[in-house]
Structure formats: C-alpha cells, structure tokens
Design an enzyme around this catalytic site. Structure first.
Site, PDB file in Angstrom:
ATOM      1  N   CYS A 155     -28.070   4.860 -12.182  1.00 58.18           N
ATOM      2  CA  CYS A 155     -28.479   3.562 -11.631  1.00 58.18           C
ATOM      3  C   CYS A 155     -29.588   3.035 -12.530  1.00 58.18           C
ATOM      4  O   CYS A 155     -30.607   3.722 -12.729  1.00 58.18           O
ATOM      5  CB  CYS A 155     -28.979   3.763 -10.202  1.00 58.18           C
ATOM      6  SG  CYS A 155     -29.802   2.334  -9.465  1.00 58.18           S
TER       7      CYS A 155
ATOM      8  N   CYS B 296     -24.429  -2.717 -16.617  1.00 54.83           N
ATOM      9  CA  CYS B 296     -24.515  -2.384 -15.190  1.00 54.83           C
ATOM     10  C   CYS B 296     -23.347  -1.449 -14.914  1.00 54.83           C
ATOM     11  O   CYS B 296     -22.236  -1.679 -15.395  1.00 54.83           O
ATOM     12  CB  CYS B 296     -24.426  -3.654 -14.340  1.00 54.83           C
ATOM     13  SG  CYS B 296     -24.176  -3.349 -12.564  1.00 54.83           S
TER      14      CYS B 296
END
Lengths: 257, 257
Positions: free
Chosen positions: B75, B186
C-alpha cells in the site's frame, strides 16, 4: 460614412473575446471598435453546432446592420462552427477567426513540451485535434482541458485562494516536466495570466493568440484598403445581449494583465 | 514451526495490494502467503498520518501473531507513513514497502515522457514529489492524479463504457505527446491495465512496480536465510477486516490482466 471610417465589429459568445479586442485596439488604436458579447446565450460550448451557427450569424448581422467594415469572431467555438459559412455568406468582407496559438508555440518549443490550456469542448473538437496533430512532430503537445476556468473569469475571479487552488491542482501533473510554453487556448484565460504564471511556479512563456489575430486583422483590412486614416484615438463601444454584463466588460477591458 | 516454513504476510488498506501479492506468488510459488486487507478502514488516503501509522502497526501485529516471517506493505500510503517506524519496531524482520516505478521508467524513457498514474493523495505526498523530482532530469515525468479510479476497481469495474469514458477523458491531454511509458503508481491499476492500454490508443509500455517488489522480497528473504525449502506449491490465504470483501479478493487474485 466613408468605408474606412466605419468601425470594426468584434464578437464573442461572452466576455472572453475582450482579450482579443484589447490586442486589436493596441495594434490599431485609431480604429473604432464595436464589441458585441452574447452573454445571454453563453456558453456556446454546450449548444449544438447548428445552434452555434444560427447565433453567430445573428450576431454578425447585428454588427453589419451597424455598419462594421470587418468582423473578428473572437470565440473559439463560433470560429470552429461558423467561420466558413460566414465567409460564404459575406464574400469580400474581412472576417477573422481565432484558434489556439499551437503553431507558434510548437515551432518555438523545439523538442520540449507545450501545454495548451483550453475548454474541454475546444479540446474535444475535430478542428483542435487536427491542429494539435499537425504540430506534435515538432513538440509534445499536451492538451489540458480546464473545466470551469472560463466560468470563473466570467464571474470576475481573477485572483485569490480559490483560483490558486484550482490552478495548482490543474498544473501539479507537470511540475517535473520540461515545459517551455503554455498556450492560452481560450479567450478568457489572458485575464488570469498572472495567476497561471505564479501557480506554475517556474519560468515559462505564456502565449495567447490575440496578437496574431490582431496582426491578421490589420493585414486583411490593409489588403482591402479599409484601414482608417484617422490620426487620433478611435472609440470602443460595448454591447451585450445581457445589459448587466456591460460593467464587467469595462472591467475586463481596463484590467492590467 | 521452522522459520523458513512460515508464511509471508502481505498487507494493504484494501484490495489493490493483491496485484503485488500476485507478483510475489508468481516469483515465489513455493511460499505460503497470508494477505490481510483492511477494507473496513479503506481508503487510508483520507486519514491523518498518525491514523495510518496506527492502523498499519495493528495490521502488521495481526500478521506477526500468525507467525509470518516477513512483511510486504503493499500500500503506497501505508509505506509512506509507516515503513520507517515498522523497521524501527521490528529490527531483523524483512519488511518490504512499495513505491511507484518512476525510476525504471524514467531511466528507460530517455528524453521522452513518462506518465505516472497515481491517486491524488500519492501525488501530493512529499515522498512522491521527491521521487519524481529525482528523475525529471532523465525524462519528462507527468504525474497524473486519477481521482476515483482505485474506487472503481474496488467496486469491481474492470471494463465497460463508464471506465472507457473515464480513461479517455483522463488520457485525452496526451494524445499528441511522445509517451513511451505509463507507470501504474497505485496497486489497484494493474487490474485495469488492458482498459488503460486500449483507451490510450497507441502502443505504450505499461509498467507496474509489483515485479520489482517481488524481487526485493526474494532478495531480503534470501539474505535472512528465510526462503522456504518446500518444493511443491505453497498456499495463499485471504483475510479482511470486512469479510464481505473476501469474494472480491479471490476474483482479483484469479483475474487475467
């Protein structure tokens, strides 16, 4: 009235075209100008092509009835939609349209990148896409849709935190790009030129097309022997389909940018 | 249990990290993996730094209690906020973080341009801005905030007209740019890699960082003599703070992209 003494008509769907008018007045200060803004029908960008054509023809007729000797269509959308038709309908009349100054910027930029700021509608139009495609061999042409920016200018926002935040978000993607030129591809954007420069944060040449348009106006009037021989300053008259917009017209015309 | 036989913990605030998990499983198929998604608290991007730190520490503790031999923080937000603190708290434990693959793309792109697609928050972060700044001498680094794209993936949108329209709008500015690489900055974006390629409309290399992360995981486990000596395939176990997200976890893990 002698033909040369007649005014030049400048037309926009709103108030942005006043940046073009200013460049024309600066280059041809002896001329009389008649600016008509059709703010009652703005923005043209959200109308159909045929609606834009009809509105543009009416606006030009309105200026012609007042005896103008030439027309500047100071609106990207109206130019795209109606300039060819206008020239068919009024052969011999000098009619100048506008387009984003992609060409001079791309030629000057060499192998670096050019950001063209324009409305989302302008960027989606075939006419713009062809223009960008024609010069992408010279430079990287980044076509940046600036949703809501023209509307901010129409509302009188030329500075301040809301505009700064908007421009910072808009320009953030290019912080680490080698950008030499920003082209202002909408007639409203010269009024926020300082804010654009400040929020870009690095030295950059900001180009708008109005000076090129003014030079083309002079060339066409000269070719038609229609330049005035007046020696003092001419007049500038504002008209608008929404009379409450006349005060803002004066503000924009007198603004420093 | 022998240290080498223990599972590897992979953690994300939601489901995007499953793209990183997949790369790790592909490179280290004999290992057991335990993936914990904290979807109940997603997205971390909207929380304060200290909130993200606290959530990340809890998630890592949860994995450590289950005996993992190393941690992949899959993340971007959690990596930025907490990786240094985690390494302080757990010296000797292999802890791998992630970051957008700006470096390999910028070095490969030469003097052309690289688009880095990432969440608005990632792009605004100092950590990302420093990364982009470090490589802007090699290539033009365009940092493109993709508002809402990770959320579409979380909702199971990998294809179709809504996604196509979104991507076309997003990529329109770059139609006439010389772009050689798109970096997926991402962890959610690999799941829409095909849609990105199709809507970009020209050949482009699309890079994500997960393979680099997987290689780093292998290096660190090897250095700590923690690679399994199992010869058959290991297992992959999903856990989530929102049990209703487990089905989507399986879907993403098995999806072809």
């Amino acid at each position: 009235m002698e033909a040369q003494a007649r005014p030049i008509g400048v037309f926009d769907s709103g108030l942005g075209g006043i940046s073009v008018l200013r460049a024309c007045v600066r280059l041809l200060p002896q001329e009389n100008f008649l600016f008509f803004g059709d703010s009652a029908n703005a923005p043209y960008g959200e109308k159909s092509l045929d609606q834009v054509r009809a509105l543009t023809l009416s606006a030009v007729d309105r200026l012609l009835e007042q005896g103008v000797k030439g027309i500047v269509v100071a609106c990207n959308t109206a130019t795209s939609a109606a300039i060819g038709l206008l020239r068919q309908l009024h052969p011999g009349l000098p009619i100048i349209g506008i387009e984003p100054a992609v060409k001079p910027a791309a030629l000057a930029a060499g192998s670096s990148s050019v950001i063209v700021m324009a409305t989302p509608l302008t960027i989606r139009e075939d006419k713009y896409q062809k223009l960008a495609a024609a010069f992408c061999g010279h430079a990287n042409v980044i076509s940046l849709p600036c949703k809501g920016l023209a509307e901010m200018v129409e509302r009188g926002i030329f500075d301040g935190p809301v505009l700064d935040a908007y421009l910072q978000d808009l320009l953030l993607p290019f912080r680490y790009c080698n950008i030499d030129y920003i082209v202002l591809g909408c007639t409203h954007y010269p009024f926020v030129r300082k804010a654009i420069a400040r929020n870009f944060g690095r030295p950059v040449s900001i180009i708008d097309g109005s000076e090129g348009t003014a030079r083309q106006l002079r060339r066409q009037l000269e070719a038609a022997s229609l330049l005035t021989d007046r020696t003092g300053f001419g007049t500038v008259t504002f008209q608008n389909s929404r009379p409450d917009k006349l005060a803002m017209s004066q503000t924009l015309f007198q603004m420093k940018y």
